[in-house]
Design an enzyme around this catalytic site. Structure first.
Site, mmCIF file in Angstrom:
data_model
loop_
_atom_site.group_PDB
_atom_site.id
_atom_site.type_symbol
_atom_site.label_atom_id
_atom_site.label_comp_id
_atom_site.label_asym_id
_atom_site.label_seq_id
_atom_site.Cartn_x
_atom_site.Cartn_y
_atom_site.Cartn_z
ATOM 1 N N SER A 145 -0.848 -40.664 -24.294
ATOM 2 C CA SER A 145 -0.851 -40.674 -25.755
ATOM 3 C C SER A 145 -0.835 -42.125 -26.232
ATOM 4 O O SER A 145 -0.543 -43.042 -25.450
ATOM 5 C CB SER A 145 0.420 -39.964 -26.236
ATOM 6 N N TYR A 158 9.415 -38.199 -27.562
ATOM 7 C CA TYR A 158 8.000 -38.005 -27.190
ATOM 8 C C TYR A 158 7.430 -39.313 -26.654
ATOM 9 O O TYR A 158 6.776 -39.340 -25.603
ATOM 10 C CB TYR A 158 7.217 -37.518 -28.416
HETATM 11 P P1 NAP Z 1 -1.030 -27.650 -28.054
HETATM 12 O O1 NAP Z 1 -2.173 -27.213 -28.915
HETATM 13 O O2 NAP Z 1 0.359 -27.386 -28.519
HETATM 14 O O3 NAP Z 1 -1.240 -27.015 -26.580
HETATM 15 C C1 NAP Z 1 -0.305 -27.196 -25.550
HETATM 16 C C2 NAP Z 1 -0.228 -25.921 -24.721
HETATM 17 O O4 NAP Z 1 0.735 -26.127 -23.679
HETATM 18 C C3 NAP Z 1 0.240 -24.709 -25.536
HETATM 19 O O5 NAP Z 1 -0.576 -23.586 -25.277
HETATM 20 C C4 NAP Z 1 1.658 -24.506 -25.024
HETATM 21 O O6 NAP Z 1 2.123 -23.161 -25.100
HETATM 22 C C5 NAP Z 1 1.513 -24.931 -23.566
HETATM 23 N N1 NAP Z 1 2.811 -25.166 -22.935
HETATM 24 C C6 NAP Z 1 3.950 -25.619 -23.532
HETATM 25 N N2 NAP Z 1 4.942 -25.632 -22.646
HETATM 26 C C7 NAP Z 1 4.430 -25.217 -21.460
HETATM 27 C C8 NAP Z 1 4.993 -25.002 -20.170
HETATM 28 N N3 NAP Z 1 6.289 -25.253 -19.922
HETATM 29 N N4 NAP Z 1 4.190 -24.536 -19.182
HETATM 30 C C9 NAP Z 1 2.882 -24.280 -19.409
HETATM 31 N N5 NAP Z 1 2.301 -24.443 -20.626
HETATM 32 C C10 NAP Z 1 3.068 -24.904 -21.643
HETATM 33 O O7 NAP Z 1 -1.122 -29.226 -27.789
HETATM 34 P P2 NAP Z 1 -2.380 -30.248 -27.838
HETATM 35 O O8 NAP Z 1 -2.395 -30.916 -29.144
HETATM 36 O O9 NAP Z 1 -3.604 -29.580 -27.333
HETATM 37 O O10 NAP Z 1 -1.873 -31.334 -26.796
HETATM 38 C C11 NAP Z 1 -2.188 -31.261 -25.422
HETATM 39 C C12 NAP Z 1 -1.724 -32.553 -24.755
HETATM 40 O O11 NAP Z 1 -2.326 -33.673 -25.404
HETATM 41 C C13 NAP Z 1 -0.210 -32.779 -24.848
HETATM 42 O O12 NAP Z 1 0.249 -33.363 -23.654
HETATM 43 C C14 NAP Z 1 -0.074 -33.758 -26.004
HETATM 44 O O13 NAP Z 1 1.097 -34.527 -25.921
HETATM 45 C C15 NAP Z 1 -1.306 -34.594 -25.805
HETATM 46 N N6 NAP Z 1 -1.758 -35.306 -27.002
HETATM 47 C C16 NAP Z 1 -2.167 -34.638 -28.120
HETATM 48 C C17 NAP Z 1 -2.624 -35.366 -29.228
HETATM 49 C C18 NAP Z 1 -3.138 -34.673 -30.461
HETATM 50 O O14 NAP Z 1 -3.589 -35.380 -31.383
HETATM 51 N N7 NAP Z 1 -3.084 -33.341 -30.533
HETATM 52 C C19 NAP Z 1 -2.627 -36.754 -29.184
HETATM 53 C C20 NAP Z 1 -2.174 -37.411 -28.028
HETATM 54 C C21 NAP Z 1 -1.756 -36.670 -26.940
HETATM 55 P P3 NAP Z 1 3.025 -22.728 -26.412
HETATM 56 O O15 NAP Z 1 2.179 -23.034 -27.626
HETATM 57 O O16 NAP Z 1 3.253 -21.283 -26.196
HETATM 58 O O17 NAP Z 1 4.265 -23.586 -26.354
#
Ligand code: NAP
Length: 254
Positions: A145, A158
């Site tokens: 990130s 975070y």
């Molecule tokens: P998201 O839409 O919330 O998707 C994350 C998924 O991981 C969800 O389906 C969640 O399930 C699942 N999850 C949570 N805990 C888990 C566990 N213990 N075991 C297995 N699966 C689990 O998030 P995203 O925005 O796509 O982000 C994905 C990654 O990119 C993360 O690491 C985030 O920090 C990183 N990131 C995102 C952004 C951004 O702008 N979105 C920017 C920088 C980095 P539940 O929903 O049921 O909890």
């Protein structure tokens, strides 16, 4: 050399891939020929995601488990390796966000953020690379990130977890590169996903973000696909321990 990015015959396990960035990367890698294993914590969500991949004609399997639980990891990685086949690519994507001022940050939320964003990455690398080491081949991509480098109000745990994932990437690179395993990270800037929904809807934040980002906009999630295909493919065979920022230039501007 024309097929540097081809992923035919490769199998990728992506954690937290039922939605958001993980699901997008699943589609992206599948477009380049990879067979996909969708992990997520909820089986219904993982199965629904796999259904969508099947509808597009992609090869995919749902293997739901909690990436924070060592015994679940051991059981499911061994199941994949024995019943489906070798994991060639691991993308550690599952992650959560919790927002509170540091003075009031609940201990339970700290534990959840650190366990899912940080400890799970270590446990997954440890287990999957046992098999990759035997084959002397593998690609591991950790989703980092901007907060791997930058602090930001109300999300200190975070940032601590994502800073640690940067160093897990470097440490694992140093220990695993000799086995022809490339460990790298992708550091997304601000992308429109479920995780950032409230920020996208916040006009003040969006205005700040556009001013702060040289590209002057939010990232569209499918703009992460190129970096994931690159780091999964032969094109990156001598790239080790690198963090690829996909951020519209945010990190390098003041
Ligand atoms: P998201 O839409 O919330 O998707 C994350 C998924 O991981 C969800 O389906 C969640 O399930 C699942 N999850 C949570 N805990 C888990 C566990 N213990 N075991 C297995 N699966 C689990 O998030 P995203 O925005 O796509 O982000 C994905 C990654 O990119 C993360 O690491 C985030 O920090 C990183 N990131 C995102 C952004 C951004 O702008 N979105 C920017 C920088 C980095 P539940 O929903 O049921 O909890």
């Amino acid at each position: 050399m024309k097929n540097l990015f081809d992923l035919q015959g490769k199998r990728a396990l992506i954690t937290g891939a039922a939605q958001g960035i993980g699901f997008l990367l699943a589609n992206g890698l599948a477009e380049y020929g990879a067979e996909i294993i969708v992990n997520d914590i909820t089986s219904e969500k993982a199965l629904a995601a796999v259904d969508k991949l099947h509808q597009k004609g992609f090869r995919a399997h749902a293997i739901p488990f909690d990436v924070t639980q060592k015994t679940q990891i051991e059981t499911n990685i061994s199941l994949i390796e024995e019943k489906i086949g070798a994991i060639d690519i691991l993308i550690n994507n599952a992650g959560i966000q919790r927002r509170h001022p540091i003075l009031d940050f609940p201990e339970k939320d700290w534990d959840d953020v650190i366990n899912i964003n940080q400890k799970a990455v270590f446990l997954m690398i440890q287990e999957v690379s046992k098999y990759m080491v035997k084959r002397k081949a593998g690609k591991i991509i950790n989703i980092c990130s901007m907060q791997s480098e930058l602090g930001r109000d109300t999300i200190t745990p975070y940032a601590a977890s994502k800073g640690a994932v940067k160093m897990l990437t470097r440490g694992a690179c140093v220990e695993l590169a000799r086995y022809n395993i490339q460990v790298n990270g992708i550091a997304p800037g601000y992308f429109k996903t479920e995780m950032t929904k409230t920020l996208v809807e916040n006009q003040q934040f969006t205005q700040w973000l556009c001013q702060r980002t040289p590209a002057n906009r939010w990232g569209e999630p499918d703009e992460l696909i190129g970096s994931a295909v690159f780091l999964s493919s032969k094109a990156s065979d001598f790239i080790n321990g690198h963090l690829l920022f996909v951020d519209g230039g945010m990190l390098v501007s003041v």
